[in-house]
Scaffold this motif. Sequence first.
Motif, PDB file in Angstrom:
ATOM      1  N   THR A 193      -4.355   5.255 -10.532  1.00 14.78           N
ATOM      2  CA  THR A 193      -4.216   3.798 -10.463  1.00 14.78           C
ATOM      3  C   THR A 193      -2.962   3.247 -11.124  1.00 14.78           C
ATOM      4  OG1 THR A 193      -5.402   3.378 -12.532  1.00 14.78           O
ATOM      5  CG2 THR A 193      -6.728   3.539 -10.505  1.00 14.78           C
ATOM      6  N   MET A 221       2.385   1.724  -3.457  1.00 11.27           N
ATOM      7  CA  MET A 221       1.374   2.201  -4.410  1.00 11.27           C
ATOM      8  C   MET A 221       1.089   3.686  -4.198  1.00 11.27           C
ATOM      9  SD  MET A 221       0.832  -0.259  -6.414  1.00 11.27           S
ATOM     10  CE  MET A 221      -0.595   0.329  -7.295  1.00 11.27           C
ATOM     11  N   CYS A 229       3.964   5.718  -5.634  1.00 11.88           N
ATOM     12  CA  CYS A 229       3.864   5.763  -7.104  1.00 11.88           C
ATOM     13  C   CYS A 229       2.803   6.773  -7.529  1.00 11.88           C
ATOM     14  CB  CYS A 229       3.530   4.385  -7.658  1.00 11.88           C
ATOM     15  SG  CYS A 229       4.862   3.180  -7.480  1.00 11.88           S
ATOM     16  N   ARG A 230       1.666   6.755  -6.862  1.00 15.24           N
ATOM     17  CA  ARG A 230       0.576   7.682  -7.160  1.00 15.24           C
ATOM     18  C   ARG A 230       1.047   9.128  -6.965  1.00 15.24           C
ATOM     19  NH1 ARG A 230      -3.011   5.800  -3.617  1.00 15.24           N
ATOM     20  NH2 ARG A 230      -3.709   4.256  -5.102  1.00 15.24           N
ATOM     21  N   LYS A 262       0.833  -1.204   0.000  1.00 17.69           N
ATOM     22  CA  LYS A 262       0.000   0.000   0.000  1.00 17.69           C
ATOM     23  C   LYS A 262       0.868   1.254   0.000  1.00 17.69           C
ATOM     24  CE  LYS A 262      -4.119  -1.808   2.292  1.00 17.69           C
ATOM     25  NZ  LYS A 262      -4.980  -1.712   3.482  1.00 17.69           N
TER      26      LYS A 262
END
Length: 72
Positions: free
Chosen positions: A42, A9, A12-13, A6
Motif C-alpha cells: 500500500t 500505484m 510504485c508497488r 491505478k
Amino acid sequence: MLEEFKKEMEECREIRRKMADWSFIRSQPPRIRYALEVYVETGDLYLASRLAGLSLSEMNDLRIKAKIPVVV
C-alpha cells in the motif's frame, strides 16, 4: 485519469516489491512481518505502524532496515 492513477500505484508497488529485503521481512515476528508486507503493498506507513503497534518513527526505521523505498 483514474486509470493513470491505478497504473502509477501499481508501478510504485512493483518498485517496493523488487527492492524490499524479503529475507529480513520474513525473519520478523508475525505482526511486524505483516505490517511490512502491508507497507509494501500500500505504501501507507501510518497504517503499517498501527498494524505493528509501533510509532511512525519506529516503523520507518524498520522500513529502512527492510530496504523498502519510499515511492511517490
